[in-house]
Design a protein around this motif. Structure first.
Motif, PDB file in Angstrom:
ATOM      1  N   ALA A  73       0.850  -1.195   0.000  1.00 18.26           N
ATOM      2  CA  ALA A  73       0.000   0.000   0.000  1.00 18.26           C
ATOM      3  C   ALA A  73       0.879   1.237   0.000  1.00 18.26           C
ATOM      4  N   ARG A  74       0.319   2.327  -0.476  1.00 23.66           N
ATOM      5  CA  ARG A  74       0.985   3.616  -0.286  1.00 23.66           C
ATOM      6  C   ARG A  74       0.287   4.231   0.921  1.00 23.66           C
ATOM      7  N   CYS A  75       1.011   4.341   2.039  1.00 26.99           N
ATOM      8  CA  CYS A  75       0.379   4.627   3.330  1.00 26.99           C
ATOM      9  C   CYS A  75       0.653   6.047   3.817  1.00 26.99           C
ATOM     10  N   GLY A 149      12.404  -3.003  -4.608  1.00 23.21           N
ATOM     11  CA  GLY A 149      11.470  -3.674  -5.504  1.00 23.21           C
ATOM     12  C   GLY A 149      10.840  -2.615  -6.369  1.00 23.21           C
ATOM     13  N   SER A 150      11.184  -2.602  -7.632  1.00 26.32           N
ATOM     14  CA  SER A 150      10.615  -1.620  -8.570  1.00 26.32           C
ATOM     15  C   SER A 150      10.944  -2.044  -9.980  1.00 26.32           C
ATOM     16  N   ILE A 151       9.988  -1.882 -10.891  1.00 26.56           N
ATOM     17  CA  ILE A 151      10.309  -2.220 -12.287  1.00 26.56           C
ATOM     18  C   ILE A 151      11.148  -1.120 -12.940  1.00 26.56           C
ATOM     19  N   ASP A 152      11.232   0.052 -12.297  1.00 23.98           N
ATOM     20  CA  ASP A 152      11.814   1.223 -12.977  1.00 23.98           C
ATOM     21  C   ASP A 152      13.345   1.224 -13.072  1.00 23.98           C
ATOM     22  N   ASN A 153      14.013   0.475 -12.221  1.00 24.84           N
ATOM     23  CA  ASN A 153      15.483   0.478 -12.111  1.00 24.84           C
ATOM     24  C   ASN A 153      16.018   1.901 -11.933  1.00 24.84           C
ATOM     25  N   VAL A 193       6.025   2.984 -22.601  1.00 22.52           N
ATOM     26  CA  VAL A 193       6.396   2.081 -21.504  1.00 22.52           C
ATOM     27  C   VAL A 193       6.546   2.856 -20.201  1.00 22.52           C
ATOM     28  N   MET A 194       6.473   2.130 -19.093  1.00 20.10           N
ATOM     29  CA  MET A 194       6.558   2.747 -17.766  1.00 20.10           C
ATOM     30  C   MET A 194       8.003   3.132 -17.414  1.00 20.10           C
ATOM     31  N   GLY A 195       8.186   3.576 -16.193  1.00 19.91           N
ATOM     32  CA  GLY A 195       9.529   3.906 -15.716  1.00 19.91           C
ATOM     33  C   GLY A 195       9.583   5.215 -14.954  1.00 19.91           C
ATOM     34  N   ARG A 196       8.421   5.870 -14.834  1.00 19.42           N
ATOM     35  CA  ARG A 196       8.353   7.170 -14.145  1.00 19.42           C
ATOM     36  C   ARG A 196       9.337   8.139 -14.795  1.00 19.42           C
ATOM     37  N   HIS A 197      10.346   8.651 -14.051  1.00 20.43           N
ATOM     38  CA  HIS A 197      11.287   9.607 -14.644  1.00 20.43           C
ATOM     39  C   HIS A 197      12.565   8.924 -15.132  1.00 20.43           C
ATOM     40  N   ALA A 249       9.273   6.497 -23.382  1.00 25.84           N
ATOM     41  CA  ALA A 249       9.159   6.347 -21.924  1.00 25.84           C
ATOM     42  C   ALA A 249       8.043   7.270 -21.441  1.00 25.84           C
ATOM     43  N   GLU A 250       7.303   6.840 -20.439  1.00 28.82           N
ATOM     44  CA  GLU A 250       6.184   7.681 -19.968  1.00 28.82           C
ATOM     45  C   GLU A 250       6.663   9.040 -19.456  1.00 28.82           C
ATOM     46  N   GLY A 251       7.945   9.114 -19.071  1.00 29.29           N
ATOM     47  CA  GLY A 251       8.465  10.383 -18.550  1.00 29.29           C
ATOM     48  C   GLY A 251       9.259  11.183 -19.571  1.00 29.29           C
ATOM     49  N   GLY A 283       1.242  -0.047 -20.000  1.00 28.93           N
ATOM     50  CA  GLY A 283       0.638   0.055 -18.661  1.00 28.93           C
ATOM     51  C   GLY A 283       1.049  -1.041 -17.698  1.00 28.93           C
ATOM     52  N   HIS A 284       0.090  -1.429 -16.849  1.00 27.83           N
ATOM     53  CA  HIS A 284       0.416  -2.328 -15.728  1.00 27.83           C
ATOM     54  C   HIS A 284       0.690  -3.768 -16.131  1.00 27.83           C
ATOM     55  N   VAL A 285       0.487  -4.079 -17.405  1.00 28.55           N
ATOM     56  CA  VAL A 285       0.894  -5.400 -17.902  1.00 28.55           C
ATOM     57  C   VAL A 285       2.381  -5.611 -17.579  1.00 28.55           C
ATOM     58  N   GLN A 286       3.119  -4.505 -17.617  1.00 28.40           N
ATOM     59  CA  GLN A 286       4.568  -4.574 -17.375  1.00 28.40           C
ATOM     60  C   GLN A 286       4.905  -4.946 -15.937  1.00 28.40           C
ATOM     61  N   ARG A 287       3.966  -4.694 -15.039  1.00 29.22           N
ATOM     62  CA  ARG A 287       4.275  -4.863 -13.620  1.00 29.22           C
ATOM     63  C   ARG A 287       3.691  -6.143 -13.037  1.00 29.22           C
ATOM     64  N   GLY A 288       2.803  -6.765 -13.807  1.00 31.08           N
ATOM     65  CA  GLY A 288       2.149  -7.956 -13.280  1.00 31.08           C
ATOM     66  C   GLY A 288       2.709  -9.223 -13.898  1.00 31.08           C
TER      67      GLY A 288
HETATM   68  O1  F6P Z   1       7.206   2.797  -9.985  1.00 34.98           O
HETATM   69  C1  F6P Z   1       6.554   1.784 -10.690  1.00 34.98           C
HETATM   70  C2  F6P Z   1       5.479   2.345 -11.599  1.00 34.98           C
HETATM   71  O2  F6P Z   1       4.890   1.259 -12.287  1.00 34.98           O
HETATM   72  C3  F6P Z   1       5.935   3.410 -12.567  1.00 34.98           C
HETATM   73  O3  F6P Z   1       6.618   2.874 -13.676  1.00 34.98           O
HETATM   74  C4  F6P Z   1       4.639   4.092 -12.894  1.00 34.98           C
HETATM   75  O4  F6P Z   1       4.829   5.428 -13.258  1.00 34.98           O
HETATM   76  C5  F6P Z   1       3.862   4.001 -11.596  1.00 34.98           C
HETATM   77  O5  F6P Z   1       4.467   2.979 -10.831  1.00 34.98           O
HETATM   78  C6  F6P Z   1       2.394   3.731 -11.737  1.00 34.98           C
HETATM   79  O6  F6P Z   1       1.799   3.841 -10.487  1.00 34.98           O
HETATM   80  P1  F6P Z   1       0.358   3.270 -10.144  1.00 34.98           P
HETATM   81  O7  F6P Z   1       0.478   1.771 -10.048  1.00 34.98           O
HETATM   82  O8  F6P Z   1       0.039   3.902  -8.837  1.00 34.98           O
HETATM   83  O9  F6P Z   1      -0.566   3.667 -11.256  1.00 34.98           O
END
Ligand code: F6P
Length: 363
Positions: A73-75, A149-153, A193-197, A249-251, A283-288
């Motif tokens: 969770a983000r708490c 733990g993060s996909i962003d490296n 693709v994801m990766g934030r910044h 990249a999304e950023g 999107g979240h396909v990358q994270r699951g």
């Molecule tokens: O930090 C991981 C990440 O998947 C980023 O790549 C992305 O910007 C963000 O989290 C998405 O966050 P949320 O799951 O809250 O939409």
């Protein structure tokens, strides 16, 4: 035995379960009592059924699963002192003075604050008679060890964060799938693709999938980028290519710091080249989904090292983070890595992209 608790916090990533499993099993092997804290820091604050003792078999059959079986969770509560006081009470009640946090830099910074405040919080709890003199003496120091733990490296100090390799696998699978349909229709695809910044996923994904063009935040193109892009795409088509793949990249930003979105790129391609163009946001396909072999083993190795770091910690030890350095799982002072990661963010904000890349180093 010593009390160890493990929690996962912030966005999930593939391989977190392998890390949790290793913490539990290595901890039990070394004679510790190991606890899960469910739902991230929220479970720590709320206590009750959120903190349960783990057994050897409670982590069977999770290494292949994506996400985190203990929840994340983000708490908000844990960012407040009353939240952290409640968390400390919950740990002292169970004799836990070792905490493993699997999360991103924000989550790990929170852990460090908790550790620094710990003696003061215990004094407060003692004054309010919520803990005993004996507990104050016995549990006076909190050891912390983080794992990223993060996909962003995007964390400084480690070559790879847990989840990045799986996300890359997912990305190249998607690009391969897109390429076949793009070929049939002679289309141009823009994949976000994801990766934030951080542009790591976009850059490595593009290299591994033979994309024609990539946009990443650390390497913003000159303002005249549309001309360059169009001439590259034209050149590829003239050389006989039936399709084009652009990864963004999304950023991604330009030299002014303005976002370069998939929509913007599409507009450029359609207006200038009149190509049949589609956008796919991964999107979240990358994270699951299932973690790669690399992330499973990375989680195992880091989890084991985290427990060793906690067992060997003394009052003088800093909070640690486990990092992958030249294929070795090693422990580093957590806050030095967090500071460096923040310096990267600052350099990016100030448009000092070369400095950001230099600071990030091998990661
Ligand atoms: O930090 C991981 C990440 O998947 C980023 O790549 C992305 O910007 C963000 O989290 C998405 O966050 P949320 O799951 O809250 O939409």
């Amino acid at each position: 035995g010593k009390g160890i608790a493990v929690l996962t916090s912030g966005g999930d990533s593939q391989g977190m379960n392998a890390a949790t499993r290793a913490v539990v099993r290595v901890g039990i092997y070394l004679g510790c009592k190991v606890y899960f804290i469910k739902e991230g820091y929220q479970g720590l604050v709320d206590g009750g059924d959120n903190i349960v003792e783990a057994s050897w078999s409670s982590v069977s059959g999770i290494i292949h699963k994506g996400g985190t079986v203990i929840g994340s969770a983000r708490c908000k509560d844990f960012t407040t002192r009353p939240g952290r006081i409640s968390g400390a009470q919950n740990l002292v009640d169970r004799g836990i003075t070792n905490l493993v946090v699997i999360g991103g830099d924000g989550s790990l910074t929170g852990a460090n604050i908790f550790r620094q405040e710990w003696p003061g919080i215990l004094d407060e709890l003692l004054a309010q008679k919520k803990i005993t003199e004996e507990q104050r003496g016995k549990y006076g120091h909190l050891n912390i060890c983080g794992m990223v733990g993060s996909i962003d490296n995007d964390f400084c100090g480690t070559d790879m964060t847990i989840g990045t390799d799986s996300a890359l696998h997912r990305i190249i699978d998607c690009v391969d799938a897109i390429v076949s349909t793009a070929y049939s229709h002679q289309r141009t695809f823009i994949l976000e693709v994801m990766g934030r910044h951080c542009g790591y996923l976009a850059l490595v994904g593009a290299l591994a999938s033979e994309a024609d063009y990539v946009f990443i935040p650390e390497w913003p193109p000159e303002i005249g980028w549309p001309t360059k892009l169009c001439s590259k795409l034209t050149q590829e088509r003239e050389a006989g290519q039936r399709l084009n793949i652009i990864i963004v990249a999304e950023g991604a930003i330009d030299r002014n710091g303005d976002p370069i979105s998939a929509e913007k790129i599409k507009q450029v391609v359609v207006d200038n080249l009149h190509q049949d163009t589609r956008i796919t946001v991964l999107g979240h396909v990358q994270r699951g989904g299932s973690p790669s072999a690399f992330d499973r083993v990375l989680g195992c190795r880091m989890g084991a090292e985290a427990v060793m770091a906690l067992m060997e910690a003394t009052v003088e030890s800093p909070a640690y983070v486990v990092s992958l350095d030249g294929n070795q799982a090693i422990r580093l002072p957590l806050m030095a890595c967090v500071e460096k990661t923040k310096a990267v963010a600052k350099a990016m904000e100030e448009k000092q992209w070369d400095l950001a890349v230099q600071l990030r180093g091998r990661s």
